[in-house]
Design a protein around this motif. Structure first.
Motif, mmCIF file in Angstrom:
data_model
loop_
_atom_site.group_PDB
_atom_site.id
_atom_site.type_symbol
_atom_site.label_atom_id
_atom_site.label_comp_id
_atom_site.label_asym_id
_atom_site.label_seq_id
_atom_site.Cartn_x
_atom_site.Cartn_y
_atom_site.Cartn_z
ATOM 1 N N GLY A 239 0.192 6.844 3.499
ATOM 2 C CA GLY A 239 -0.082 6.139 4.938
ATOM 3 C C GLY A 239 1.769 5.243 4.992
ATOM 4 N N THR A 244 -0.045 -5.872 3.992
ATOM 5 C CA THR A 244 -1.541 -5.415 2.920
ATOM 6 C C THR A 244 -1.717 -4.063 2.494
ATOM 7 N N THR A 245 -0.600 -3.471 2.483
ATOM 8 C CA THR A 245 -0.278 -2.506 1.409
ATOM 9 C C THR A 245 0.333 -2.599 0.610
ATOM 10 N N ASP A 248 -1.887 -4.426 -1.915
ATOM 11 C CA ASP A 248 -2.800 -3.198 -2.865
ATOM 12 C C ASP A 248 -2.394 -2.616 -4.130
ATOM 13 N N THR A 249 -1.162 -2.321 -3.304
ATOM 14 C CA THR A 249 0.002 -1.142 -4.097
ATOM 15 C C THR A 249 -0.019 -2.410 -5.072
#
Length: 279
Positions: A239, A244-245, A248-249
């Motif tokens: 991705g 935001t990513t 999460d990561t």
């Protein structure tokens, strides 16, 4: 003491605090360690295969549409990241002299360590697999993963966040709340994909590394007992790169490690105390 000798002393003291545990390195796995003892970040290299390229290369194509709008800032950022933070913070050679000294030492320390990681992981740049990328700037001669610009920008953003907060920082909260510092760091990192010289995966790795190093430095200077640790498995990442990513990561493989007691921080300790008064 003149600026040159002061910088040399600060660089030496920073080098004592952050080192890479090269004895534990394999082709896939590197642990960035505090004083060669406490593991801060575990990094696992992406599998550079067709699946990786099929996932990452389309982002370079779509990001290229932003080149016209971002040409000026991308060109400046090839050699200057810090001045962009002056757009959202009061950074002045006299008014924030010690803050800039500390940030400069952090920047140089991060640069040394990120280069060691790049050469170890040896991930090819986009232009080596697709001439169609046609980067808008000269592709650097060193490997791609992690992104140095992302590492440096997020480390700086983390320490500036701490100074603005009075001496403490929670990198995860800063990312979750999309602070101005983190938004700027994300743009600097993304600009390297726009330019055609980095994959989103490079930026994700650099962001996690930079934030964790920045937190470690702040926590040591503040006398905290523990600091966050993180893991980034590049072989499992697909991705784009955005805040935001990143949030999460950062939650994957997160933990804490004790900071060794009795550390001799040398000039860094009084420098930090003065830097906080500048804010």
């Amino acid at each position: 003491m003149d600026a040159g000798p002061r910088s040399a002393v600060l660089d030496g003291e920073m080098a004592r605090l952050l080192s890479l545990d090269v004895t534990a390195m394999t082709t896939a796995d590197v642990k960035a360690s505090l004083l060669g003892n406490t593991t801060l970040v575990e990094l696992i290299r992406p599998d550079f295969d067709n699946d990786f390229l099929k996932d990452q290369m389309p982002y370079l194509r779509s990001y290229a549409d932003l080149r016209l709008d971002r040409t000026a800032e991308i060109t400046i950022q090839t050699g200057d990241v810090l001045s962009f933070f002056g757009a959202i913070s009061y950074l002045d050679p006299e008014a924030t002299k010690r803050s800039l000294e500390l940030i400069g030492a952090l920047f140089r320390s991060v640069n040394v360590n990120e280069m060691r990681l790049k050469l170890h992981f040896d991930l090819p740049r986009p232009i080596t697999v697709a001439q169609e990328v046609q980067p808008m700037i000269q592709t650097p001669g060193h490997p791609s993963w992690p992104s140095g610009h992302a590492t440096e920008a997020f480390a700086i953003a983390t320490v500036l966040s701490a100074l603005k907060n009075g001496g403490s920082v929670d990198g995860f909260n800063e990312v979750s709340n999309t602070s101005f510092y983190m938004r700027l760091a994300q743009r600097i990192a993304a600009n390297r994909t726009v330019a055609g010289v980095h994959y989103p995966s490079d930026s994700m790795c650099g962001a996690i590394l930079g934030i964790t190093i920045g937190e470690m430095l702040v926590n040591m200077l503040e006398g905290e007992a523990k600091t966050p640790t993180r893991k980034f498995d590049g072989s499992d990442f697909t991705g784009d790169f955005d805040l935001t990513t990143l949030k999460d990561t950062m939650q994957l493989g997160a933990g804490t490690e004790a900071i060794p007691g009795g550390l001799d921080l040398g000039l860094l300790s009084p420098l930090w105390a003065i830097a906080k008064t500048e804010w």
